[in-house]
Enzyme design. Sequence first.
Site, PDB file in Angstrom:
ATOM      1  N   ASP A  59       0.861  -1.184   0.000  1.00 36.95           N
ATOM      2  CA  ASP A  59       0.000   0.000   0.000  1.00 36.95           C
ATOM      3  C   ASP A  59       0.898   1.234   0.000  1.00 36.95           C
ATOM      4  O   ASP A  59       1.706   1.410   0.920  1.00 36.95           O
ATOM      5  CB  ASP A  59      -0.878  -0.040   1.263  1.00 36.95           C
ATOM      6  N   SER A 139      -2.226  14.651 -12.993  1.00 37.29           N
ATOM      7  CA  SER A 139      -3.482  14.681 -13.763  1.00 37.29           C
ATOM      8  C   SER A 139      -3.651  16.059 -14.389  1.00 37.29           C
ATOM      9  O   SER A 139      -3.207  17.061 -13.827  1.00 37.29           O
ATOM     10  CB  SER A 139      -4.675  14.413 -12.840  1.00 37.29           C
ATOM     11  N   TYR A 152      -9.600  15.903  -5.230  1.00 39.53           N
ATOM     12  CA  TYR A 152      -8.760  15.084  -6.119  1.00 39.53           C
ATOM     13  C   TYR A 152      -7.826  15.996  -6.923  1.00 39.53           C
ATOM     14  O   TYR A 152      -6.611  15.776  -6.971  1.00 39.53           O
ATOM     15  CB  TYR A 152      -9.635  14.254  -7.060  1.00 39.53           C
ATOM     16  N   LYS A 156      -3.587  16.423  -6.991  1.00 37.45           N
ATOM     17  CA  LYS A 156      -2.737  16.309  -8.175  1.00 37.45           C
ATOM     18  C   LYS A 156      -1.935  17.596  -8.402  1.00 37.45           C
ATOM     19  O   LYS A 156      -0.798  17.561  -8.898  1.00 37.45           O
ATOM     20  CB  LYS A 156      -3.584  15.953  -9.391  1.00 37.45           C
TER      21      LYS A 156
HETATM   22  P1  ADP Z   1      -5.832   4.457 -13.313  1.00 36.79           P
HETATM   23  O1  ADP Z   1      -6.874   5.080 -14.178  1.00 36.79           O
HETATM   24  O2  ADP Z   1      -5.138   5.504 -12.441  1.00 36.79           O
HETATM   25  O3  ADP Z   1      -4.874   3.614 -14.038  1.00 36.79           O
HETATM   26  P2  ADP Z   1      -6.882   1.972 -12.055  1.00 36.79           P
HETATM   27  O4  ADP Z   1      -7.948   1.855 -11.004  1.00 36.79           O
HETATM   28  O5  ADP Z   1      -7.090   1.305 -13.377  1.00 36.79           O
HETATM   29  O6  ADP Z   1      -6.631   3.553 -12.223  1.00 36.79           O
HETATM   30  O7  ADP Z   1      -5.503   1.471 -11.467  1.00 36.79           O
HETATM   31  C1  ADP Z   1      -5.033   1.899 -10.261  1.00 36.79           C
HETATM   32  C2  ADP Z   1      -4.161   0.781  -9.661  1.00 36.79           C
HETATM   33  O8  ADP Z   1      -3.588   1.275  -8.453  1.00 36.79           O
HETATM   34  C3  ADP Z   1      -4.994  -0.463  -9.283  1.00 36.79           C
HETATM   35  O9  ADP Z   1      -4.315  -1.636  -9.707  1.00 36.79           O
HETATM   36  C4  ADP Z   1      -5.082  -0.378  -7.767  1.00 36.79           C
HETATM   37  O10 ADP Z   1      -5.147  -1.660  -7.145  1.00 36.79           O
HETATM   38  C5  ADP Z   1      -3.785   0.329  -7.430  1.00 36.79           C
HETATM   39  N1  ADP Z   1      -3.856   1.037  -6.147  1.00 36.79           N
HETATM   40  C6  ADP Z   1      -4.824   1.885  -5.739  1.00 36.79           C
HETATM   41  N2  ADP Z   1      -4.567   2.334  -4.507  1.00 36.79           N
HETATM   42  C7  ADP Z   1      -3.390   1.757  -4.112  1.00 36.79           C
HETATM   43  C8  ADP Z   1      -2.592   1.822  -2.938  1.00 36.79           C
HETATM   44  N3  ADP Z   1      -2.958   2.551  -1.887  1.00 36.79           N
HETATM   45  N4  ADP Z   1      -1.436   1.115  -2.904  1.00 36.79           N
HETATM   46  C9  ADP Z   1      -1.060   0.356  -3.952  1.00 36.79           C
HETATM   47  N5  ADP Z   1      -1.774   0.252  -5.082  1.00 36.79           N
HETATM   48  C10 ADP Z   1      -2.928   0.932  -5.170  1.00 36.79           C
END
Ligand code: ADP
Length: 247
Positions: A59, A139, A152, A156
């Site tokens: 995380d 973003s 949000y 960014k």
């Molecule tokens: P984006 O449009 O930004 O690519 P997605 O939801 O497709 O968004 O991908 C975001 C990725 O980041 C996902 O695989 C999600 O599991 C991961 N993610 C989100 N929050 C965390 C976090 N706190 N730590 C690690 N990975 C994360």
Amino acid sequence: MRLAGKVAIVTGGGSGFGEGIVMKFVAEGASVVLMDRDEDAAARVAREARDKVRPITGDVSTLESFAMAADLARSAFGGLDILVNNAGVAQPPLPLETMDEGLFDRIASVNMRSIYNGARAVVPHFKSVKAGVILNVASTGGVSPRPNLTWYNASKGWAIAATRAMAVELAPFGIRVNAINPVAGDTPLLSTFIGSGEENRARVVATIPIGRLSTPQDMGNAAAFLCSDEASMITGVDLNVDGGKCI
Ligand code: ADP
């Protein structure tokens, strides 16, 4: 190959933009530690990329996760050259005074604190080898906000300000720090911002001069360039990958 022999950590590489960045990095010769909180997603991407990607469940809001990823990069691939802070959390559109504290804190810890955590984990190593690249996925909302996505967008904007400040401080140590600003992307996160359905999608596409959503491949291409030696004179920039929206 732009990234031959390089070792990168990519956060949130299990889906969307992060997956596009991981796959492009591998195609350009890099080895990647893919850190995602979604174990299955990370494992799926790692399987596609074979032995060039090591998944790790973590995380980005915790320093320990980055420390583990950095250790894995060194033990599995013998070094660390690049950190891509890609994992992010979105918000649904809502009037700014109505966001609850829980979501605000999540945005702050995933979109902002992650950049601090990543820096704590990798900068000592980058300084010791007098080289390194950090790329923050920000973003278009950080420079050109639309209503009802305020916290949000502000997170960014912070990421872009952090990019500049870090770049100036770290340049004397041979470390570059840049950002990319994706416009609305063809990824699972999109529905959080705009809801589902073809009509919502068409409304967003109509605001992008090039006439399409951005893709994970678009982000991979921009990220590979900025993290490569071809960009050795480029630091502190935030590159709009936005089909002309920010103009
Ligand atoms: P984006 O449009 O930004 O690519 P997605 O939801 O497709 O968004 O991908 C975001 C990725 O980041 C996902 O695989 C999600 O599991 C991961 N993610 C989100 N929050 C965390 C976090 N706190 N730590 C690690 N990975 C994360």
